[in-house]
Design a protein around this motif. Structure first.
Motif, PDB file in Angstrom:
ATOM      1  N   VAL A 185       1.538 -94.596 -17.675  1.00  0.00           N
ATOM      2  CA  VAL A 185       0.214 -93.788 -17.407  1.00  0.00           C
ATOM      3  C   VAL A 185      -0.104 -92.936 -18.576  1.00  0.00           C
ATOM      4  N   ARG A 186       0.439 -92.096 -19.120  1.00  0.00           N
ATOM      5  CA  ARG A 186       0.387 -91.319 -20.170  1.00  0.00           C
ATOM      6  C   ARG A 186       0.105 -91.962 -21.358  1.00  0.00           C
ATOM      7  N   LYS A 187       0.574 -92.942 -21.617  1.00  0.00           N
ATOM      8  CA  LYS A 187       0.303 -93.875 -22.995  1.00  0.00           C
ATOM      9  C   LYS A 187      -1.065 -94.340 -22.991  1.00  0.00           C
ATOM     10  N   GLU A 188      -1.455 -94.604 -21.816  1.00  0.00           N
ATOM     11  CA  GLU A 188      -2.852 -95.279 -21.687  1.00  0.00           C
ATOM     12  C   GLU A 188      -3.712 -94.036 -21.662  1.00  0.00           C
ATOM     13  N   GLN A 189      -3.340 -92.978 -21.367  1.00  0.00           N
ATOM     14  CA  GLN A 189      -4.528 -91.793 -21.268  1.00  0.00           C
ATOM     15  C   GLN A 189      -4.095 -91.041 -22.602  1.00  0.00           C
ATOM     16  N   GLN A 243      -0.495 -88.544  -9.294  1.00  0.00           N
ATOM     17  CA  GLN A 243      -0.039 -87.695  -7.929  1.00  0.00           C
ATOM     18  C   GLN A 243       0.891 -88.718  -6.941  1.00  0.00           C
ATOM     19  N   PRO A 244       0.911 -89.890  -6.987  1.00  0.00           N
ATOM     20  CA  PRO A 244       1.922 -90.839  -6.208  1.00  0.00           C
ATOM     21  C   PRO A 244       3.330 -90.618  -7.038  1.00  0.00           C
ATOM     22  N   ILE A 245       3.280 -90.484  -8.308  1.00  0.00           N
ATOM     23  CA  ILE A 245       4.514 -90.352  -9.006  1.00  0.00           C
ATOM     24  C   ILE A 245       5.151 -89.146  -8.665  1.00  0.00           C
ATOM     25  N   LEU A 246       4.316 -87.902  -8.527  1.00  0.00           N
ATOM     26  CA  LEU A 246       5.051 -86.626  -8.369  1.00  0.00           C
ATOM     27  C   LEU A 246       5.374 -86.794  -6.837  1.00  0.00           C
ATOM     28  N   GLU A 247       4.795 -87.283  -5.868  1.00  0.00           N
ATOM     29  CA  GLU A 247       5.334 -87.414  -4.397  1.00  0.00           C
ATOM     30  C   GLU A 247       6.551 -88.006  -4.334  1.00  0.00           C
ATOM     31  N   ARG A 248       6.781 -89.163  -4.978  1.00  0.00           N
ATOM     32  CA  ARG A 248       8.146 -89.860  -4.910  1.00  0.00           C
ATOM     33  C   ARG A 248       9.301 -89.147  -5.667  1.00  0.00           C
ATOM     34  N   LEU A 249       8.829 -88.604  -6.910  1.00  0.00           N
ATOM     35  CA  LEU A 249       9.811 -87.595  -7.429  1.00  0.00           C
ATOM     36  C   LEU A 249      10.361 -86.374  -6.601  1.00  0.00           C
ATOM     37  N   LEU A 250       9.093 -85.819  -5.886  1.00  0.00           N
ATOM     38  CA  LEU A 250       9.701 -84.678  -4.961  1.00  0.00           C
ATOM     39  C   LEU A 250      10.456 -85.112  -3.718  1.00  0.00           C
ATOM     40  N   ARG A 251      10.335 -86.485  -3.242  1.00  0.00           N
ATOM     41  CA  ARG A 251      11.308 -87.057  -2.202  1.00  0.00           C
ATOM     42  C   ARG A 251      12.948 -87.127  -3.011  1.00  0.00           C
ATOM     43  N   THR A 252      12.859 -87.518  -4.241  1.00  0.00           N
ATOM     44  CA  THR A 252      13.904 -87.850  -4.788  1.00  0.00           C
ATOM     45  C   THR A 252      14.831 -86.608  -5.062  1.00  0.00           C
ATOM     46  N   ARG A 253      14.040 -85.642  -5.566  1.00  0.00           N
ATOM     47  CA  ARG A 253      14.482 -84.257  -5.718  1.00  0.00           C
ATOM     48  C   ARG A 253      15.158 -83.632  -4.383  1.00  0.00           C
ATOM     49  N   ASP A 254      14.459 -83.828  -3.548  1.00  0.00           N
ATOM     50  CA  ASP A 254      14.896 -83.466  -2.153  1.00  0.00           C
ATOM     51  C   ASP A 254      16.372 -83.800  -1.836  1.00  0.00           C
ATOM     52  N   HIS A 274       1.647 -80.422 -19.842  1.00  0.00           N
ATOM     53  CA  HIS A 274       2.813 -79.969 -18.953  1.00  0.00           C
ATOM     54  C   HIS A 274       2.268 -79.492 -17.608  1.00  0.00           C
ATOM     55  N   ASN A 275       2.720 -80.285 -16.558  1.00  0.00           N
ATOM     56  CA  ASN A 275       2.233 -79.813 -15.187  1.00  0.00           C
ATOM     57  C   ASN A 275       3.441 -79.928 -14.371  1.00  0.00           C
ATOM     58  N   ARG A 276       2.954 -79.525 -12.892  1.00  0.00           N
ATOM     59  CA  ARG A 276       3.873 -79.588 -11.981  1.00  0.00           C
ATOM     60  C   ARG A 276       5.065 -81.028 -11.973  1.00  0.00           C
ATOM     61  N   LEU A 277       4.441 -82.119 -12.258  1.00  0.00           N
ATOM     62  CA  LEU A 277       5.177 -83.134 -12.201  1.00  0.00           C
ATOM     63  C   LEU A 277       6.231 -83.152 -13.290  1.00  0.00           C
ATOM     64  N   PRO A 316       0.020 -75.891 -13.221  1.00  0.00           N
ATOM     65  CA  PRO A 316      -1.194 -76.563 -12.649  1.00  0.00           C
ATOM     66  C   PRO A 316      -0.554 -78.113 -12.033  1.00  0.00           C
ATOM     67  N   VAL A 317      -1.426 -78.644 -11.077  1.00  0.00           N
ATOM     68  CA  VAL A 317      -0.976 -79.911 -10.621  1.00  0.00           C
ATOM     69  C   VAL A 317      -1.472 -80.997 -11.477  1.00  0.00           C
ATOM     70  N   PRO A 318      -0.964 -82.189 -11.190  1.00  0.00           N
ATOM     71  CA  PRO A 318      -1.301 -83.150 -12.175  1.00  0.00           C
ATOM     72  C   PRO A 318      -2.830 -83.380 -11.936  1.00  0.00           C
ATOM     73  N   LEU A 319      -3.557 -83.564 -12.954  1.00  0.00           N
ATOM     74  CA  LEU A 319      -5.131 -83.860 -12.848  1.00  0.00           C
ATOM     75  C   LEU A 319      -5.290 -85.437 -12.889  1.00  0.00           C
ATOM     76  N   ASP A 320      -4.521 -86.115 -13.439  1.00  0.00           N
ATOM     77  CA  ASP A 320      -4.766 -87.805 -13.407  1.00  0.00           C
ATOM     78  C   ASP A 320      -4.280 -88.132 -11.946  1.00  0.00           C
ATOM     79  N   PRO A 321      -5.091 -88.883 -11.421  1.00  0.00           N
ATOM     80  CA  PRO A 321      -4.805 -89.178  -9.972  1.00  0.00           C
ATOM     81  C   PRO A 321      -3.708 -90.178  -9.885  1.00  0.00           C
ATOM     82  N   GLN A 322      -3.286 -90.872 -11.116  1.00  0.00           N
ATOM     83  CA  GLN A 322      -2.271 -91.929 -11.251  1.00  0.00           C
ATOM     84  C   GLN A 322      -0.830 -91.066 -11.240  1.00  0.00           C
TER      85      GLN A 322
END
Length: 434
Positions: A61-65, A15-26, A71-74, A7-13
């Protein structure tokens, strides 16, 4: 890289972390794949800092929520990043630093899970893992003032999970009487050897029958169907050993019946895993001269995806039907064997940058040759050692101000290479040549 079921991240907060990590992984993958030059610490450290920065944001983010267990794509992308960074640290020779621990910790956990699932293992398996875990804890302790608490907390959690699994397996062997340990190890070896014969390109029934002969010899030493000690007493751990014996008999029967041929529904999975196992086997033979630790990432991910595709622990075909016992055990053996190869390659990785490996390997070869000469009775005159002396001098002359340079860089592993050179010099000294 990911299964579509993740699954993709449900929390909108997130999503930008995932996008930055994808760039770093590349960026990490590009660094791993670039064979045109040696990987350097200065290439790896900025990417490590990027990942740690995102981890700290994610933890916040996850501490707040209060959503730590999701466990998702992030999480999968983050795991990829840590695996790559860990392997890159090994590649540049920083084996004894905290980030290098990650990939070994995850491999150890995979191994322990598979040992528990298989239900057969020996003290030798657990002794090696016990020693490895102790070494990883020492590495973390050394890095407490250097590395991010976010990384250390993550690694400590991984090691704690490994320790819990290890202790559970150790309790399983604790029921065996000391006099039964050798017999138990023989039965474990018979099971593994049978599986190895079962996956060879040319099946050998004679090898399996030889293993069955070993089983008969073990049975011949039993009295009234029990394992007894030297004093005639019935030894503790009877039931466990008898079950293992029955399993050996049954598995050898199945393997002889199938003659190394797997159910065609699982032929593709079998060939994929066989290819991974065979490639890792070849790497293990030529490791010192050919292994770039980052190359293991591809094998890890291929294995992980096959392992995670199982349904309730079973391999299933396209229609969701589970594999028969022969296919199930054969595929699991190949997965376990491949993880074991990766584990062995990781723990034998030297704390020397790939840039210095050619020099280090020459020194290691020279040292081994000198030891063999000494153990075989030495030499009749010093001239016999001149070729070795000339080689050592040529390597020693490569140093500038006591350091080995590769271009303008001073690669990691200087101390290990110098120590190896000093060891070779000491051996020459023992002949009175230096």
């Amino acid at each position: 890289m990911e299964s579509p079921a993740i699954p993709v991240p449900l929390d909108p907060q997130e999503q930008p972390i995932l996008e930055r990590l994808l760039r770093t992984r590349d960026a990490l993958l590009l660094l791993k794949q670039d064979k045109s030059s040696y990987i350097k610490s200065r290439d790896v450290l900025p990417l490590y800092e990027e990942v740690i920065s995102e981890v700290e944001k994610l933890n916040s983010v996850r501490k707040e929520q209060d959503r730590r267990l999701i466990h998702n794509r992030l999480d999968y992308v983050l795991d990829d990043c840590f695996q790559l960074i860990s392997l890159l640290f090994l590649t540049v020779g920083r084996n004894n630093e905290a980030p290098a621990v990650y990939t070994l910790a995850t491999t150890v956990q995979r191994l322990l899970d598979h040992l528990e699932e298989a239900g057969f293992y020996s003290n030798k398996d657990l002794d090696s893992i016990t020693k490895t875990l102790a070494g990883m804890r020492e590495t973390l302790d050394r890095g407490r003032d250097t590395y991010s608490p976010a990384l250390l907390t993550l690694l400590e959690s991984r090691l704690e999970q490994c320790q819990i699994s290890l202790e559970r397996l150790q309790k399983g062997l604790a029921v065996l009487d000391p006099e039964l340990v050798k017999t138990h190890e023989t039965l474990v070896s018979i099971l593994r050897s049978t599986s190895a014969v079962n996956t060879r390109s040319k099946f050998s029934a004679s090898e399996v029958n030889h293993l069955r002969d070993q089983l008969r010899k073990i049975e011949a030493h039993m009295k009234d169907g029990n394992f007894v000690g030297k004093d005639g007493r019935i030894l503790a751990g009877q039931e466990e050993l008898k079950k293992l014996m029955e399993r050996c008999w049954r598995w050898t029967e199945i393997v002889l019946e199938r003659q190394g041929k797997i159910d065609e529904r699982f032929q593709d999975q079998y060939e994929n895993l066989l290819d991974i196992r065979n490639q890792l086997d070849r790497i293990s033979v030529t490791q010192a001269w050919s292994l770039r630790e980052t190359d293991l990432f591809g094998y890890q991910r291929r294995l992980d995806r096959v392992d995670e595709s199982r349904v309730n622990g079973n391999f299933v075909d396209a229609e969701g039907q589970p594999a028969d016992l022969h296919a199930q055990r054969t595929l699991l053996y190949l997965i376990r064997r491949s993880y074991a190869y990766i584990y062995a390659l990781l723990i034998s990785s030297e704390p020397v940058s790939e840039a210095l490996l050619p020099v280090y390997n020459q020194l290691q070869t020279l040292r081994r040759c000198l030891i063999e000469v000494k153990e075989s009775g030495g030499v009749s005159n010093s001239r016999e050692l001149y070729p070795y002396s000339m080689k050592l001098n040529s390597i020693d002359n490569m140093r500038v101000d006591g350091k080995f340079y590769v271009g303008p860089d001073i690669p990691e592993g200087q101390g290990v290479s110098t120590l190896c050179s000093q060891s070779a010099t000491t051996l020459f000294g023992s002949y009175g040549l230096l």
